[in-house]
Design a protein around this motif. Structure first.
Motif, PDB file in Angstrom:
ATOM      1  N   THR A 295     -75.407 -13.818 123.039  1.00 40.97           N
ATOM      2  CA  THR A 295     -74.127 -14.495 123.090  1.00 40.97           C
ATOM      3  C   THR A 295     -72.989 -13.544 122.745  1.00 40.97           C
ATOM      4  O   THR A 295     -73.165 -12.585 121.994  1.00 40.97           O
ATOM      5  CB  THR A 295     -74.109 -15.686 122.113  1.00 40.97           C
ATOM      6  N   THR A 296     -71.837 -13.820 123.286  1.00 41.18           N
ATOM      7  CA  THR A 296     -70.639 -13.046 122.933  1.00 41.18           C
ATOM      8  C   THR A 296     -69.784 -13.798 121.922  1.00 41.18           C
ATOM      9  O   THR A 296     -68.747 -13.296 121.496  1.00 41.18           O
ATOM     10  CB  THR A 296     -69.790 -12.756 124.187  1.00 41.18           C
ATOM     11  N   VAL A 297     -70.211 -14.987 121.540  1.00 42.82           N
ATOM     12  CA  VAL A 297     -69.468 -15.793 120.581  1.00 42.82           C
ATOM     13  C   VAL A 297     -69.748 -15.266 119.175  1.00 42.82           C
ATOM     14  O   VAL A 297     -70.902 -15.041 118.799  1.00 42.82           O
ATOM     15  CB  VAL A 297     -69.864 -17.280 120.678  1.00 42.82           C
ATOM     16  N   ALA A 298     -68.694 -15.058 118.412  1.00 41.45           N
ATOM     17  CA  ALA A 298     -68.861 -14.546 117.053  1.00 41.45           C
ATOM     18  C   ALA A 298     -69.624 -15.548 116.194  1.00 41.45           C
ATOM     19  O   ALA A 298     -69.440 -16.763 116.321  1.00 41.45           O
ATOM     20  CB  ALA A 298     -67.498 -14.258 116.441  1.00 41.45           C
ATOM     21  N   ARG A 299     -70.494 -15.041 115.347  1.00 41.65           N
ATOM     22  CA  ARG A 299     -71.240 -15.911 114.445  1.00 41.65           C
ATOM     23  C   ARG A 299     -70.340 -16.386 113.319  1.00 41.65           C
ATOM     24  O   ARG A 299     -69.332 -15.774 112.995  1.00 41.65           O
ATOM     25  CB  ARG A 299     -72.442 -15.156 113.869  1.00 41.65           C
TER      26      ARG A 299
END
Length: 456
Positions: A295-299
């Motif tokens: 994923t490219t979504v920040a954790r």
């Protein structure tokens, strides 16, 4: 500092990573201590003859959930008596696995059943506690993971056991476990540091990893960092910290552990690396290759773990204070000491294989360091009057360090006391029984550094 992936043999260590060997059933299971073969050195060398639980090294990972009870029946198929200590678990005293203090050693061909109620979640381990300088060095250890009721957010939960082997040119364990030089100096240092990594399918970019790092070496202090991932330290010795901490190079005395939660920053084709630091060089001892993009979504924020039900101190001004002075070893200035009730000269102590003392006493004393009532707050001042560091481990509970400003550090079960250093620990004596307190440099323990506390 240089980063090095090559094998390193320079009289101290040869550093290489090899993956190794995760929820335990409630009925008793048998765990057999026996000989076996393990792939420790590279493929160009023969397999190494080891002693291991179920014949492997590390032994099978024991995994259960907080609040459960794990039962294991030890079957001893070794040529020596043995026993298992469940390191960091706050178990009943008769389950602690210390021959001569909490149980009799299990003889060859005999069995002993351990019933282990799991009060705490966290990273623990199990290992031999009889002739442990030899038995742990031969491979008798394994990981013991207790999962939280609601584990933290992560894509992979990875255990890394860091060991230190002394191997000959034939890749076999060097049989010199009673070396007086080792016992009087820094301990049995190997020439091959080996990382056992629990297997995973694949690592992706931006995944979140929980890394459980455990130093299972008999004597070596390890300096470790992580490359290719950023995150926080969330626990010491199985006990959660109040607030997740930043970390750089981690210092592990023998038996110490940390839990990290990190997010993968390495790109595809690269790896998350566990780095061992030796003097001015750094060595890759484990790699988790990044196989493809995630994923490219920040954790989200890394949250603190829920606390374990351990008594946490806020003030120790009224604690019972107990002094412990370490003396002995090479260049230690020890002139005499008491062993088995007799005062002996240094030469006599050496002949007995006892060269370290606690408060002038070598070996397990007849009387405890302290006898306290259940619920008492105990404060132990540990003064290291030797020229070597010592990793002091308390069985039966966790303690907090009393810091210079009077505040109290995080819960731990092992503390590294440097040469010519004084450190203090404090704890609530809430687990009844006779509890070992010893140096987890196992060569030092064998050569005198052990005592005990009685909680009644």
């Amino acid at each position: 500092m240089t980063l090095n992936r090559r094998q390193f043999v320079a009289g101290t260590s040869a550093l290489l990573a090899v993956p190794a060997i995760g929820r335990a059933a409630t009925p008793p299971k048998t765990i057999e201590a026996r000989s076996g073969l393990a792939r420790i050195a590279p493929d160009s060398y023969p397999e190494t003859e080891i002693w291991g639980y179920d014949g492997g090294v590390p032994g099978p990972e024991i995994r259960a959930r907080q609040g459960e009870t794990v039962r294991r029946t030890l079957l001893n198929s070794l040529p020596q008596p043995t026993a298992i200590h469940w390191h960091g678990l706050r178990v009943p005293n008769n389950m602690d696995g210390v021959p001569g203090l909490t149980q009799e050693a299990v003889q060859k061909g005999d069995k002993f059943q351990y019933d282990l109620p799991l009060k705490d979640a966290g990273t623990f381990w199990y290992h031999s506690h009889n002739q442990s300088t030899e038995q742990v060095a031969r491979g008798l250890y394994g990981a013991f993971i207790v999962d939280e009721t609601n584990p933290p957010d992560r894509d992979h939960d990875i255990t890394v056991l860091l060991d230190d082997w002394r191997l000959g040119q034939d890749a076999q364990i060097v049989d010199d476990f009673g070396s007086i030089h080792d016992w009087t100096h820094a301990g049995r240092m190997g020439n091959y540091v080996h990382a056992h990594v629990s297997p995973i399918t694949e690592v992706l970019t931006n995944q979140r990893l929980r890394l459980r790092l455990v130093n299972v070496a008999t004597d070596r202090i390890m300096y470790v960092s992580v490359r290719g991932a950023n995150g926080k330290l969330i626990a010491y010795d199985g006990m959660p910290v109040t607030q997740p901490e930043d970390f750089e190079t981690l210092v592990f005395g023998p038996a110490q552990r940390v839990d990290l939660v990190v997010d993968v920053t390495s790109d595809v084709g690269e790896a998350v690396q566990i780095i061992l630091h030796e003097r001015d060089e750094a060595f890759v001892i484990a790699e988790l290759p990044v196989s493809r993009r995630g994923t490219t979504v920040a954790r989200g924020t890394i949250e603190a773990l829920p606390p374990n039900p351990v008594s946490v101190l806020k003030d120790v001004s009224d604690a019972l204070t107990v002094p412990l002075v370490m003396e002995g070893g090479a260049m230690g200035g020890l002139r005499q000491g008491s062993y088995k009730g007799q005062v002996m000269s240094t030469d006599e102590l050496v002949r007995e294989g006892q060269i370290w003392t606690f408060n002038g006493i070598a070996g397990l004393p007849k009387n405890p360091l302290a006898s306290v009532s259940r619920g008492d707050v105990v404060r132990i001042q540990i003064k290291n009057d030797t020229v070597f560091p010592h990793a002091m481990h308390l069985h039966g509970t966790h303690f907090q360090e009393v810091l210079a400003d009077g505040s109290l550090g995080p819960l731990r079960d092992t503390i590294l006391v440097d040469r010519i250093e004084t450190r203090e620990i404090a704890f609530v004596a809430d687990n009844p029984g006779d509890w070992l307190f010893h140096c987890h440099m196992l060569s030092h323990q064998a050569a005198g550094m052990k005592t005990w506390l009685s909680v009644v």
